[in-house]
Every structure is written in structure tokens, then in C-alpha cells.
Design a protein around this motif. Structure first.
Motif, mmCIF file in Angstrom:
data_model
loop_
_atom_site.group_PDB
_atom_site.id
_atom_site.type_symbol
_atom_site.label_atom_id
_atom_site.label_comp_id
_atom_site.label_asym_id
_atom_site.label_seq_id
_atom_site.Cartn_x
_atom_site.Cartn_y
_atom_site.Cartn_z
ATOM 1 N N THR A 34 0.868 -1.173 0.000
ATOM 2 C CA THR A 34 0.000 0.000 0.000
ATOM 3 C C THR A 34 0.900 1.217 0.000
ATOM 4 O O THR A 34 1.757 1.355 0.873
ATOM 5 C CB THR A 34 -0.921 0.002 1.238
ATOM 6 N N VAL A 35 0.713 2.076 -1.000
ATOM 7 C CA VAL A 35 1.598 3.225 -1.188
ATOM 8 C C VAL A 35 0.782 4.502 -1.355
ATOM 9 O O VAL A 35 -0.415 4.444 -1.646
ATOM 10 C CB VAL A 35 2.504 3.017 -2.424
ATOM 11 N N PRO A 36 1.436 5.654 -1.194
ATOM 12 C CA PRO A 36 0.734 6.919 -1.427
ATOM 13 C C PRO A 36 0.213 6.995 -2.867
ATOM 14 O O PRO A 36 0.805 6.399 -3.777
ATOM 15 C CB PRO A 36 1.804 7.982 -1.187
ATOM 16 N N PRO A 37 -0.858 7.736 -3.071
ATOM 17 C CA PRO A 37 -1.474 7.800 -4.402
ATOM 18 C C PRO A 37 -0.758 8.747 -5.362
ATOM 19 O O PRO A 37 -1.315 9.756 -5.802
ATOM 20 C CB PRO A 37 -2.897 8.279 -4.097
ATOM 21 N N ASP A 38 0.485 8.420 -5.662
ATOM 22 C CA ASP A 38 1.201 9.208 -6.673
ATOM 23 C C ASP A 38 1.938 8.249 -7.610
ATOM 24 O O ASP A 38 2.335 7.155 -7.200
ATOM 25 C CB ASP A 38 2.166 10.209 -6.025
#
Length: 125
Positions: A34-38
Motif C-alpha cells: 500500500t503506497v501513497p497515491p502518486d
């Protein structure tokens, strides 16, 4: 959630962004990130998972174990509802049922089919 689970059942690792609503229900840190939305974070996570070279069969089998626990709990719940209502009907394993469970239909058709017993493994009285 449906799409991420399909990917896992196909043996594909999953990169996702923070979410609400359960998209991450069957994810595991071993084969999901799960990663930041970029775009950069997503691209880096894809490369990181690719480098892990996790066998597809492993991802699929681990996901099936998680799904199976929920299937069993669901069937137990439905059978308990039948029992409490005085019905003699029971849903039995194994899964899957003989009819499609996830079939997208217009609401009235879905309701009509449900009421006629044309879904899943039991027929209503």
C-alpha cells in the motif's frame, strides 16, 4: 475489492493506495504493498514486488486460504439463519455453488431471480 481479489486469485501481487471499504481485505504484506497515491510511489512498488519473484501459485494458495475462511463463515451464518427461521434448508459445501454468485444484473431481474430461487445452491420454497 473485487478487482484486487481477482488479481490475487490469478497469482498476481497487488499495489494499492490507502482506501476505505475493504479493497485491502485479502492483501498480505508478503505480496501486496500500500503506497501513497502518486505515480512514482506506485511505480516503485511495482518494481519492488517484481523483484521479489513471488511464485504465482503461492499468492493464489495463500489468498484461497483467506477466502475459504470467509466462505465458511458466510455459509455458517446463512445456515444459522435458516435454522433460526425453522427452515430445513441448508447450504452445503463445497463451494462454488452451481450458479454464478457474482453476476451483475439490473436490480429487478436480480430480485426476481432471487425470489424464484435461481441463484446459488438452494431453491426457495
Amino acid at each position: 475489492m473485487f478487482a484486487s481479489t481477482e488479481y490475487l486469485l490469478a497469482g498476481l501481487p497487488v499495489v494499492t493506495t490507502p482506501n476505505l471499504g475493504g479493497r485491502d481485505l485479502y492483501l498480505d504484506d508478503e505480496y501486496s504493498l500500500t503506497v501513497p497515491p502518486d505515480p512514482r510511489s506506485v511505480a516503485e512498488a511495482v518494481l519492488a514486488l517484481k523483484e521479489r519473484r513471488i511464485p504465482r501459485a503461492h499468492i493464489r494458495s495463500q489468498t484461497l486460504k483467506r477466502v475459504e475462511r470467509d466462505r465458511e463463515r458466510f455459509i455458517d451464518l446463512v445456515n444459522e439463519i435458516f435454522l433460526e427461521s425453522g427452515s430445513l434448508r441448508r447450504i452445503a459445501m463445497p463451494w462454488p455453488f452451481r450458479y454464478p454468485v457474482m453476476e451483475w444484473l439490473p436490480p429487478q431481474i436480480a430480485i426476481d431471480r432471487s425470489l424464484s430461487g435461481a441463484v446459488d445452491a438452494f431453491v426457495t420454497s
